[in-house]
Write an enzyme that holds these catalytic residues in place. Structure first.
Site, PDB file in Angstrom:
ATOM      1  N   LYS A 103      -6.380  -3.187   5.864  1.00 49.72           N
ATOM      2  CA  LYS A 103      -4.933  -3.445   5.743  1.00 49.72           C
ATOM      3  C   LYS A 103      -4.744  -4.640   4.799  1.00 49.72           C
ATOM      4  O   LYS A 103      -5.638  -4.966   4.037  1.00 49.72           O
ATOM      5  CB  LYS A 103      -4.330  -3.695   7.126  1.00 49.72           C
ATOM      6  CG  LYS A 103      -4.363  -2.459   8.021  1.00 49.72           C
ATOM      7  CD  LYS A 103      -3.436  -1.379   7.493  1.00 49.72           C
ATOM      8  CE  LYS A 103      -3.442  -0.145   8.368  1.00 49.72           C
ATOM      9  NZ  LYS A 103      -2.680   0.956   7.776  1.00 49.72           N
TER      10      LYS A 103
ATOM     11  N   ASP B  45       0.024  -1.088  13.199  1.00 50.92           N
ATOM     12  CA  ASP B  45       0.547  -2.309  12.582  1.00 50.92           C
ATOM     13  C   ASP B  45       0.843  -3.404  13.613  1.00 50.92           C
ATOM     14  O   ASP B  45       1.031  -4.561  13.256  1.00 50.92           O
ATOM     15  CB  ASP B  45       1.822  -1.995  11.782  1.00 50.92           C
ATOM     16  CG  ASP B  45       1.516  -1.125  10.567  1.00 50.92           C
ATOM     17  OD1 ASP B  45       0.352  -1.128  10.117  1.00 50.92           O
ATOM     18  OD2 ASP B  45       2.428  -0.431  10.082  1.00 50.92           O
TER      19      ASP B  45
ATOM     20  N   GLY C 293       0.824  -1.206   0.000  1.00 52.66           N
ATOM     21  CA  GLY C 293       0.000   0.000   0.000  1.00 52.66           C
ATOM     22  C   GLY C 293       0.858   1.256   0.000  1.00 52.66           C
ATOM     23  O   GLY C 293       0.524   2.258  -0.640  1.00 52.66           O
TER      24      GLY C 293
ATOM     25  N   SER D 231      -3.605   9.041   8.382  1.00 48.71           N
ATOM     26  CA  SER D 231      -2.890   8.143   7.482  1.00 48.71           C
ATOM     27  C   SER D 231      -1.617   8.779   6.952  1.00 48.71           C
ATOM     28  O   SER D 231      -1.646   9.786   6.238  1.00 48.71           O
ATOM     29  CB  SER D 231      -3.785   7.752   6.309  1.00 48.71           C
ATOM     30  OG  SER D 231      -2.985   7.160   5.300  1.00 48.71           O
TER      31      SER D 231
END
Ligand code: S3P
Length: 666
Positions: free
Chosen positions: A345, A318, A94, A170
């Site tokens: 994710k 994460d 990503g 983000s």
């Protein structure tokens, strides 16, 4: 919560140097590509995601050598970046997609199509396309109508300034907009509900770019250049977190995690660990290249459940799969909330973590924005489905390393996305044999590759060599056999078998490190007998001839070879699978002798000449079928075994292997 006193105790010890930070690695490459002049990069993460960024930049004309421990990118400025000829393959990444979409948007007159694997193609991209479109870029979604993901075409344009209030925290979107602003020379302001990781800001400042930062926003002034700057990439706190959790869950010992990036926008997991009762301290804190670094020292403790939510979420986003797994061993209840981002994710991490925990017998509950886990000390047993998500494989890998737990993981190789040496480091950190287990990049496992045509004695020789050297044996053929076994079992006629149908069943295959080998499992069980049966033997060549299947098997075998010292045998092991193996041996024997040996093994008696002749003919046909996979590597040592005993060939290979091991040590 009484500990199960009959279980062996887990001792952790040694030092782990987790690989380079993934976020910083991507940015180091991109900023070096934008600068006019050479930038030296040390300690980059050489993982699949970062390789995707490097390959994309090369396709845009950047002089970027193969990723290694220390290399130089010779940037020639933005003007030298051109449209790639083919599509940019962002694989599973990503960060590659979003950051490079931002850069491309600001490069007027240039364009690129972005593609990715199935997981990446499902991830939302409108969140970055929309503000870039507001700036004046042309972005086209090329998937089915209404599809918010890849494939995507970005055409750069002369952009206008942007002030953007993002509803998500983000760093990828923030980074994309800053890159678009830099490439187009316009002012950009990004506001976020909570501050996301700030590596773009820190690294750009270090490269001479003026930025104004507030608690939740950043403004980039118009018309700025990125200067070339050398960088040493610190260890990734998200990767180190697996080992911090392992140490907290162990029974005794301590792990030292070196050079960890302790940027406060990334250290949420360490705060959570402390709150849960873990003994974690940071020593030797220092500032290097605009980032805070330190050595984390973590010792086992009795852990308590906790609540994780609000502004802490982006600081540990994460690490949440690992923290949820950790919570399954903590006293009481842990709740994670405000983490709906986890659903988009590499997999839907809320659902996948809860499903897997439940499958192992943990009381866990899915919530729209998070999950709830009830801790216990019950031994966990079962099969983990990773959906190809690296962080799930590693989080459950840590749970699987705890005594009493017995887990299989469907795709251990997917750790290559962010931590190719994970299994090796996990083994070293938990191995009672390695009293000073210094792992991370300095320790390279020994790989001995044994190739050769059918019935050349690869497998039995490899087993014997492995036993003599006290390392594990990997029979790559057993993975093909496992796939063939499932295909035979499905009842589908072999003429209809396709790579898609084979790979559709691949998630039922996993592997486990046993004392002696890397053992493929089917549905979590050892099926060695059935895998050697005649139905499988007759059809396995067909399966092994499928390139996509070969890629899958190679991934499994590479993951095993990254974990521990191995002797691997199989076709193209020394060429395609481990081109950098420290020792490559190619066994040959004349066809008559190979046929004779095979029959002795199969019949358990001396075969007649007529039988040997018939078998020899079958071998010639098989050799022709396998011809493309059977060439020796250029640096392979060929051993003709026609007239030597197996004991003699093993002796020769062991001598070569000992010399290779010595070279590796030095
Ligand atoms: C990243 C930002 C985060 C993180 C990802 C890497 C980055 O994603 O989850 O692993 O390098 O910018 P979001 O920006 O989507 O929050």
């Amino acid at each position: 919560m009484a500990a199960l006193s009959s279980l062996p105790r887990l001792t952790v010890q040694g030092t782990v140097r987790a690989p380079g930070d993934k976020s910083i690695s991507h940015r180091a490459l991109i900023f070096a590509a934008m600068a006019d002049g050479p930038s030296r990069i040390r300690g980059i993460l050489p993982s699949a995601d970062v390789h995707a960024t490097a390959a994309a930049l090369r396709a845009m004309g950047v002089d970027l050598p193969a990723l290694s421990e220390d290399f130089v990118v010779r940037g020639r400025g933005l003007a030298a970046l051109h449209s790639p000829e083919g599509a940019l393959d962002c694989a599973n990444s990503g960060t590659t997609t979003r950051l490079l979409a931002g850069l491309m948007a600001g490069l007027a007159g240039r364009e690129a199509r972005f593609e990715g694997d199935a997981s990446l193609s499902r991830r939302p991209m409108r969140r970055v396309a929309e503000p870039l479109t507001q700036m004046g870029a042309h972005i086209q979604f090329e998937g089915p109508p209404g599809h918010d993901g890849l494939p995507l075409r970005v055409r750069g344009a002369p952009l206008t300034a942007l002030r953007y209030v993002n509803s998500h925290a983000s760093a990828q979107i923030k980074g994309a907009l800053l890159l678009a602003g830099l490439a187009a020379g316009v002012e950009v302001t990004v506001e976020e509900p909570v501050r996301s990781r700030d590596h773009s800001e820190r690294m750009l400042r270090a490269r001479g770019v003026a930025l104004e930062c507030t608690d939740t926003g950043v403004t980039l002034a118009a018309a700025q250049r990125v200067l070339p700057v050398d960088v040493s990439v610190p260890a990734d706190p998200s990767s180190a977190a697996f080992f911090a959790c392992l140490a907290a869950l162990a029974d005794e010992g301590e792990l030292r995690l070196e050079d960890v990036c302790c940027n406060p926008t990334r250290t949420g997991a360490f705060d959570v660990l402390r709150r849960m009762g873990a003994h974690l301290r940071i020593e030797d804190a220092r500032d290097v290249g605009g980032e805070r670094l330190g050595t984390l020292i973590v010792q086992p403790a009795r852990l308590q459940g906790t609540e994780i939510g609000g502004a802490e979420i982006p600081r540990c986003i994460d690490e949440l799969p690992m923290l949820a797994c950790l919570a399954s061993r903590a006293e009481g209840v842990t709740v994670i909330r405000d983490a709906q981002e986890l659903r988009v994710k590499e997999s839907d991490r809320i659902r996948a973590v809860v499903d897997n925990l439940r499958a192992l017998g943990v009381q866990a509950e899915e919530r729209p924005d998070g999950l709830r886990v009830v801790g216990s000390m019950r031994p966990l047993t079962g099969h983990v489905v990773t959906h190809g998500d690296h962080r799930l494989a590693m989080a459950f890998g840590v749970l699987g390393a705890l005594p009493g737990n017995d887990l299989t993981i469907d795709d251990p190789g997917c750790v290559a996305v962010s931590y190719p040496g994970f299994w090796r480091d996990l083994t070293a950190a938990t191995s009672p044999r390695s009293s000073v287990a210094v792992s991370g990049s300095p320790h390279t496992p020994l790989v001995i590759a044994i190739d050769g045509p059918a019935a050349s004695g690869k497998s039995s020789t490899a087993q014997w060599v492995a036993k003599t050297l006290d390392v594990r044996h990997v029979d790559s053929g057993a993975f093909y056999r496992a796939l063939a076994f499932l295909a035979v079992e499905s009842g589908e006629p072999p003429e209809h078998w396709t790579a898609e149908s084979m790979l559709g069943r691949a998630s039922r295959i996993s592997w486990r490190l046993t004392e002696r080998s890397v053992l493929p499992l089917v549905d979590g069980r050892d099926q060695d007998e059935s895998l050697r049966g005649s139905a499988v033997t007759k059809t396995v060549s067909r399966v092994a001839a499928m390139p996509a299947v070969r890629e899958w098997v190679n991934g499994q075998v590479r993951a095993a070879g990254a974990a521990v010292d191995v002797v691997v045998d199989g076709r193209d092991i020394g060429t395609a699978v481990f081109p950098a193996a420290q020792l490559k041996v190619f066994l040959v024997a004349d066809t008559w002798e190979r046929a004779r040996r095979r029959l002795v093994q199969r019949l358990g008696r001396r075969p007649t000449d007529a039988e040997i002749a018939e078998e020899a003919e079958a071998l010639v046909a098989r050799d022709a079928q396998d011809a493309t996979q059977s060439a020796p590597a250029r640096d392979a040592i060929t051993i003709d075994t026609t007239t030597v005993t197996q004991a003699e060939q093993v002796e020769r290979i062991v001598a070569l292997a000992r010399a290779a091991r010595e070279r590796l040590r030095r």
